[in-house]
Each structure stands twice: as structure tokens, then as C-alpha cells.
Design an enzyme around this catalytic site. Structure first.
Site, PDB file in Angstrom:
ATOM      1  N   HIS A 100       2.195   4.702  -3.001  1.00 27.35           N
ATOM      2  CA  HIS A 100       2.145   6.152  -2.783  1.00 27.35           C
ATOM      3  C   HIS A 100       3.413   6.857  -3.262  1.00 27.35           C
ATOM      4  O   HIS A 100       3.372   8.037  -3.608  1.00 27.35           O
ATOM      5  CB  HIS A 100       2.000   6.466  -1.289  1.00 27.35           C
ATOM      6  CG  HIS A 100       0.636   6.276  -0.731  1.00 27.35           C
ATOM      7  ND1 HIS A 100      -0.515   6.642  -1.391  1.00 27.35           N
ATOM      8  CD2 HIS A 100       0.231   5.773   0.475  1.00 27.35           C
ATOM      9  CE1 HIS A 100      -1.562   6.368  -0.634  1.00 27.35           C
ATOM     10  NE2 HIS A 100      -1.141   5.841   0.503  1.00 27.35           N
TER      11      HIS A 100
ATOM     12  N   ASP B 165      -5.191   8.276  -1.257  1.00 28.05           N
ATOM     13  CA  ASP B 165      -6.066   7.538  -0.346  1.00 28.05           C
ATOM     14  C   ASP B 165      -7.488   8.031  -0.556  1.00 28.05           C
ATOM     15  O   ASP B 165      -7.999   8.861   0.187  1.00 28.05           O
ATOM     16  CB  ASP B 165      -5.634   7.740   1.111  1.00 28.05           C
ATOM     17  CG  ASP B 165      -4.337   7.033   1.437  1.00 28.05           C
ATOM     18  OD1 ASP B 165      -4.161   5.893   0.961  1.00 28.05           O
ATOM     19  OD2 ASP B 165      -3.509   7.601   2.164  1.00 28.05           O
TER      20      ASP B 165
ATOM     21  N   HIS C 281       0.834  -1.204   0.000  1.00 29.55           N
ATOM     22  CA  HIS C 281       0.000   0.000   0.000  1.00 29.55           C
ATOM     23  C   HIS C 281       0.870   1.256   0.000  1.00 29.55           C
ATOM     24  O   HIS C 281       0.653   2.175  -0.800  1.00 29.55           O
ATOM     25  CB  HIS C 281      -0.896  -0.034   1.250  1.00 29.55           C
ATOM     26  CG  HIS C 281      -1.726   1.184   1.472  1.00 29.55           C
ATOM     27  ND1 HIS C 281      -3.102   1.151   1.487  1.00 29.55           N
ATOM     28  CD2 HIS C 281      -1.395   2.476   1.736  1.00 29.55           C
ATOM     29  CE1 HIS C 281      -3.570   2.371   1.718  1.00 29.55           C
ATOM     30  NE2 HIS C 281      -2.544   3.194   1.878  1.00 29.55           N
ATOM     31  N   GLU C 282       1.862   1.289   0.893  1.00 28.45           N
ATOM     32  CA  GLU C 282       2.710   2.476   1.001  1.00 28.45           C
ATOM     33  C   GLU C 282       3.586   2.659  -0.238  1.00 28.45           C
ATOM     34  O   GLU C 282       3.808   3.788  -0.687  1.00 28.45           O
ATOM     35  CB  GLU C 282       3.571   2.398   2.259  1.00 28.45           C
ATOM     36  CG  GLU C 282       2.783   2.359   3.562  1.00 28.45           C
ATOM     37  CD  GLU C 282       1.801   3.511   3.697  1.00 28.45           C
ATOM     38  OE1 GLU C 282       2.111   4.629   3.234  1.00 28.45           O
ATOM     39  OE2 GLU C 282       0.702   3.299   4.242  1.00 28.45           O
TER      40      GLU C 282
END
Length: 358
Positions: A313, A324, A309-310
């Protein structure tokens, strides 16, 4: 060159809140929003938001990545001459269950809460002049017990135009930059370093599987991305491939990965966070204490998919980096194709569903 000064450095990726993002609405969204957000100027670049429950039901609103969050998260989109000003704050991944009561606001129909924040802290407005602020999207709600995400409600604000003093705004943004630069580095030694390295290796493997699944297409692409055409499958597969390549390289690249929070951003609800402008990712204590390396329960959270997920970004991984826009399975499957392709948790949940056999 990646920094490896007493920390575990991991690979970079090329990519670009729930709160603060002006996005096309979900495919089944209504024209009216359950939450009305009234933006007004307090002084300079300090803005007040009044959030009102326009619906007919009681709501438990999650404040993380939304108004009342005290971290430098994105709350509004800022436009200068029709072009969105880049966001320079942080993006966090928070828990979807066992949330603490201090991050939940109860709103009965007609009730409101307020939040004041300085938009110059998280965006470089040093050019000055007129800018337009606006926000819309979806914010998570919790169950009656207030501890687990159970749904979403739509919010929308007015457009607010303000005139920015560039010199004053530059000082506010410099405070954020200084905050990033003077922080003490943390090490990736001991069990936390071991756990992180294991998660990153498994992240590389899972991302490779997810890329293959995306290329193959099928029901899972329709479930998470609402499309199964060649172009969409390629975009999804390419991002997963970038994550796989970078997370498998622990000594090179341009993203720096901290095993411990160097900036005191973490709370007991935040698993990890990214500062996209710095290509910096950090785990939080609960990454290790509350989550397994892999979660075999459908739509569950774990270390591997939190790191994934990170990574999506980080602006040096796959361009543009994700935002998000939605959190959790129930919210993510409401997104349009365009929003899903730009949403970090959609990629994390797609990959996690492979591990869990959903």
C-alpha cells in the site's frame, strides 16, 4: 530519512476498498449488481449512501472498508475534471474469520441500510468546484454464522455531481492531517518489537521467493493474476523485489512502521493498517495475539503476509501503491489482471501460497 524515534522504522516502498474504487469489473461479473448504492448530497461534502439488496437471497455484508465503517476508509471515488482525486485516508487489513457481529449487516432481499460520511475528510478538495462521486466493486459476505468470509457480491452506485466549497472542504481535510500529526508515538520494544522484526525479516525472504516465482511464471501466476506474459510477470516480480529490499532494511528508507497503533484506529477485527499519504504502517494488537508468524494453511493469514500486504500500500515503495479491491482467496481469484495487479491481498495470498505449498 526514516524516523526512528522510539519506534521500529522500516523501509519504504514505492506504490500507490474493496470499497470506493472504480475498477474494471471481474472477468465473470454481470452487468447488474446485487447491491445498489444510491448516493445523495446531504450538505456540502457530507454524502448519504443507501445500500439496497437487489438480489433474491439474504446477505450478511461486511462493513469493514465499506459503508458503515467508521474509520476514514475509501468509500467512493472522487473525480475532478475527469481525474481521480488522490485518497488521503487509511487502508486496513482485517480478519477473514472470527469476525465480530458489529461489523456485519444483515440484508434480506429488498432491504437497505444507510451511511453518512464526509468525503472531504479523506480527500483534498480545497480547490473547490464541481466533482463527481461514484463507486463500484465487490464487498465480502459472510457465512450463515456471520463470522467467516465466504463470498462476495457486486455493488454499484449512481454518479453524483456536487459543487464543493474549497475553503470549507480544506478545514475537513486539515482535521485528518492534524489527526496524523499530533498522535502520540508508540515504541517497538519488548516482545512486540521482537515479533515485528522477525516478521519483517521473514517478509523479506518470502518476498524474494515470491519475486522468483513470479519471474518463473506458470500456473500460480494464472491462478492469482490471470496472466503469464512477460510484462505481467515483471510487474509482479518488481513489486515483490521492492518489498523484499525495504523490509530487510530496518534502519533506512522512508516508511515508518509502528508496532503499536498511534492513532486509535485498531479494533478487534483489524490486523494492521497503512496511511499511504504518510507512508506509515501500524500493527494492531491482534497482529500479535491472534496470528502466528507464518501460517502453513492455504489462504491463511499471518504476521508475515500481513506486513507484506501493508507494504504494497505504501506510496513510497512501488508506484502506484495497491488498493483494497478484494479480500480473501475467493474474492481475489475473481479479479481481472488489471485489478489483481492493483490489489494488496492478491500479493499477500500469492506469497502465502508459497509458504503453505498450495
Amino acid at each position: 530519512m526514516r524516523r526512528v524515534s522510539g519506534i521500529l522504522a522500516v523501509a519504504a516502498f514505492t506504490i500507490s476498498a474493496f470499497a470506493g474504487v472504480i475498477q474494471p469489473v471481474a472477468k465473470d461479473a454481470r452487468d447488474s449488481a446485487e447491491l445498489d448504492v444510491k448516493l445523495t448530497q446531504v450538505d456540502g461534502t457530507v454524502i448519504k449512501a443507501v445500500v439496497t439488496n437487489n438480489g433474491d437471497k439474504d446477505l450478511n455484508i461486511l462493513n469493514l472498508n465499506f459503508f458503515r465503517d467508521t474509520a476514514p476508509v475509501k468509500k467512493v471515488s472522487i473525480y475532478s475534471q475527469g481525474v481521480e482525486v488522490p485518497f488521503g485516508g487509511i487502508r486496513v487489513r482485517h480478519k477473514t474469520s472470527d469476525l465480530s457481529s458489529d461489523v456485519i449487516t444483515y440484508l434480506a432481499p429488498g432491504e437497505s441500510f444507510e451511511d453518512e460520511f464526509d468525503v472531504a475528510i479523506t480527500s483534498d478538495l480545497s480547490q473547490g468546484g464541481p466533482v463527481v462521486l461514484q463507486t463500484q466493486g465487490y464487498v465480502p459476505t459472510t457465512d450463515t454464522g456471520g463470522k467467516t468470509l465466504s463470498g462476495v457480491v457486486r455493488y454499484k452506485s449512481n454518479k453524483l455531481e456536487i459543487d464543493v466549497d474549497g475553503t470549507t472542504a480544506a478545514k475537513s481535510f486539515a482535521a485528518m492531517n492534524q489527526f496524523v500529526k499530533i498522535a502520540k508515538l508508540s515504541s517497538c520494544e519488548g516482545s512486540q518489537g521482537d515479533d515485528t522484526r522477525r516478521a519483517l525479516r521473514d517478509c523479506a525472504s518470502l518476498s524474494t521467493l515470491a519475486a522468483a516465482q513470479a519471474w518463473a511464471g506458470g500456473p500460480k501466476m494464472l491462478e492469482y493474476f490471470k496472466a503469464n506474459d512477460d510484462a505481467t510477470r515483471k510487474l509482479v516480480a518488481d513489486r515483490f523485489t521492492a518489498v523484499a529490499l525495504e523490509s530487510s532494511n530496518l534502519t533506512g528508507g522512508s516508511t515508518t512502521y509502528y508496532c503499536r497503533d498511534p492513532y486509535n484506529i485498531c479494533t478487534n477485527n483489524i490486523i494492521a493498517y497503512t496511511i499511504p499519504a504518510e507512508n506509515l504502517i501500524s500493527n494492531c494488537p491482534i497482529y500479535y495475539t491472534e496470528f502466528d508468524n507464518v501460517n502453513r494453511k492455504c489462504h491463511g493469514q499471518d504476521r508475515v503476509t500481513t506486513s507484506l500486504h501493508e507494504f504494497t500500500h505504501a506510496s513510497s515503495v512501488f508506484s502506484p501503491g495497491t488498493k483494497d479491491i478484494a479480500y480473501g482467496y475467493n474474492a481475489c481469484i475473481l479479479l481481472s489482471t488489471r485489478d489483481a495487479l492493483n490489489n494488496a491481498d492478491t500479493f499477500a495470498l500469492f506469497a502465502q501460497s508459497i509458504n503453505a505449498g498450495c
